[in-house]
Design an enzyme around this catalytic site. Sequence first.
Site, short mmCIF file in Angstrom:
data_model
loop_
_atom_site.label_atom_id
_atom_site.label_comp_id
_atom_site.label_asym_id
_atom_site.label_seq_id
_atom_site.Cartn_x
_atom_site.Cartn_y
_atom_site.Cartn_z
N ARG A 1 8.02 5.53 -17.02
CA ARG A 1 8.06 5.68 -18.20
C ARG A 1 8.77 6.86 -18.44
O ARG A 1 9.43 7.22 -19.60
CB ARG A 1 6.11 5.67 -18.50
CG ARG A 1 5.46 4.41 -18.94
CD ARG A 1 5.60 3.58 -19.82
NE ARG A 1 6.91 2.43 -19.60
CZ ARG A 1 6.49 1.71 -18.52
NH1 ARG A 1 5.53 1.54 -17.51
NH2 ARG A 1 7.98 1.42 -18.50
N GLN B 1 2.07 8.20 -32.09
CA GLN B 1 1.11 7.94 -30.58
C GLN B 1 1.99 7.85 -29.50
O GLN B 1 1.35 7.65 -28.25
CB GLN B 1 -0.14 6.40 -31.52
CG GLN B 1 -0.45 6.23 -32.43
CD GLN B 1 -0.38 5.22 -32.87
OE1 GLN B 1 -1.61 4.31 -32.05
NE2 GLN B 1 0.40 4.86 -34.67
N HIS C 1 -1.53 11.17 -28.14
CA HIS C 1 -1.94 10.61 -27.14
C HIS C 1 -1.46 11.62 -26.16
O HIS C 1 -1.38 10.66 -24.64
CB HIS C 1 -1.41 9.25 -26.73
CG HIS C 1 -2.53 8.41 -28.43
ND1 HIS C 1 -1.83 7.09 -28.64
CD2 HIS C 1 -3.34 8.85 -28.78
CE1 HIS C 1 -2.94 6.68 -29.19
NE2 HIS C 1 -4.43 6.65 -29.40
N CYS D 1 -9.16 21.19 -13.02
CA CYS D 1 -9.83 22.39 -13.68
C CYS D 1 -8.90 22.39 -15.63
O CYS D 1 -8.93 23.66 -15.49
CB CYS D 1 -8.90 24.10 -12.74
SG CYS D 1 -7.14 23.70 -12.97
N CYS E 1 -5.51 26.11 -10.11
CA CYS E 1 -6.20 26.11 -9.16
C CYS E 1 -6.21 25.69 -7.73
O CYS E 1 -7.34 25.40 -6.45
CB CYS E 1 -7.74 25.73 -9.37
SG CYS E 1 -7.20 23.75 -9.86
N GLY F 1 5.85 1.79 -37.55
CA GLY F 1 6.06 1.26 -35.68
C GLY F 1 5.21 1.58 -35.13
O GLY F 1 5.14 1.33 -33.83
N ASN G 1 7.91 -0.91 -41.12
CA ASN G 1 7.58 -1.81 -39.72
C ASN G 1 8.58 -2.98 -39.26
O ASN G 1 9.07 -3.88 -41.19
CB ASN G 1 6.04 -2.38 -39.23
CG ASN G 1 5.38 -2.74 -38.41
OD1 ASN G 1 6.33 -3.90 -37.26
ND2 ASN G 1 4.49 -1.91 -37.68
N LEU G 2 8.68 -3.29 -38.72
CA LEU G 2 10.11 -4.48 -38.62
C LEU G 2 9.36 -5.91 -38.56
O LEU G 2 9.69 -7.03 -39.45
CB LEU G 2 10.22 -4.84 -37.29
CG LEU G 2 11.36 -5.63 -36.45
CD1 LEU G 2 12.79 -5.10 -36.97
CD2 LEU G 2 11.11 -5.89 -34.90
#
Length: 230
Positions: free
Chosen positions: A56, A88, A106, A117, A136, A172, A198-199
């Site tokens: 990703r 998001q 997100h 930690c 740490c 979207g 939105n599409l």
Amino acid sequence: MDRIVILTGAGVSAESGLGTFRDKDGLWTRYDLSEVATPEGYARNPRLVLDFYNARRANALDASPNAAHRALARLQEGFAGEVLLVTQNIDNLHERGGSREVVHMHGEITRALCASCGHRWDAPREMAPSDLCPSCTAPATRPDIVWFGEMPYHMERILPALSEADLFVAIGTSGEVYPAAGFVEISEEAGAETLEINLDPAPAPGRFDRMIAGKATEAVPAWVAELLGS
Ligand code: OAD
């Protein structure tokens, strides 16, 4: 109108070549989200999870921001009131498209988090289970991503903004994942107008006051031009 809250989802980055989650051929049709996007999946198989996010991250870093990201940056810059941009998405295409402030509820694919930690730092392009926390030294590093079953980030910032918004716009996103999916009701109850871009012409029938159907790269710049009057 003084205060706008915008929520973006995978659809805003789709035309930059990043896959969505729930569309045909979406990521969750090809991967089991309980394996790659939960703390339990990470505990079972950290290599599988880190490889999923390494892919990703590579895709996100290789992608370029599109006209929708740039238009939203133009709105943040040019609108006389306040615009809070909540995403998001874990990619950094809003920032690379010129947005100075983006609330990543997100998490961010370019950041790493120590599960031991809580230290955060810039993630390397490839993360490995043997990586040590730079603070740490525990071998407990993970992407700084909110997984299913975890609490989204920055809710203390988002919820008050929703309850003061004059306009809430979702762009979207399928509206399937809470708490983001509930932002439309929260803002509506507080008196905001609501708009969906939105599409898919009917991803959330009846939940928004107004709907603009179209590709994000066309619909978002047109809406921003309408709002700014230029
Ligand atoms: P989804 O994949 O659920 O939804 C993507 C939405 O974008 C759909 O409603 C599509 O119709 C729309 N869309 C696709 N291409 C578009 C385009 N070119 N222009 C405009 N709209 C387009 O993605 P999200 O709603 O973002 O969370 O998913 C929400 C969360 O679920 C993600 O943040 C992720 C995922 O599991 C976590 O991983 C915690």
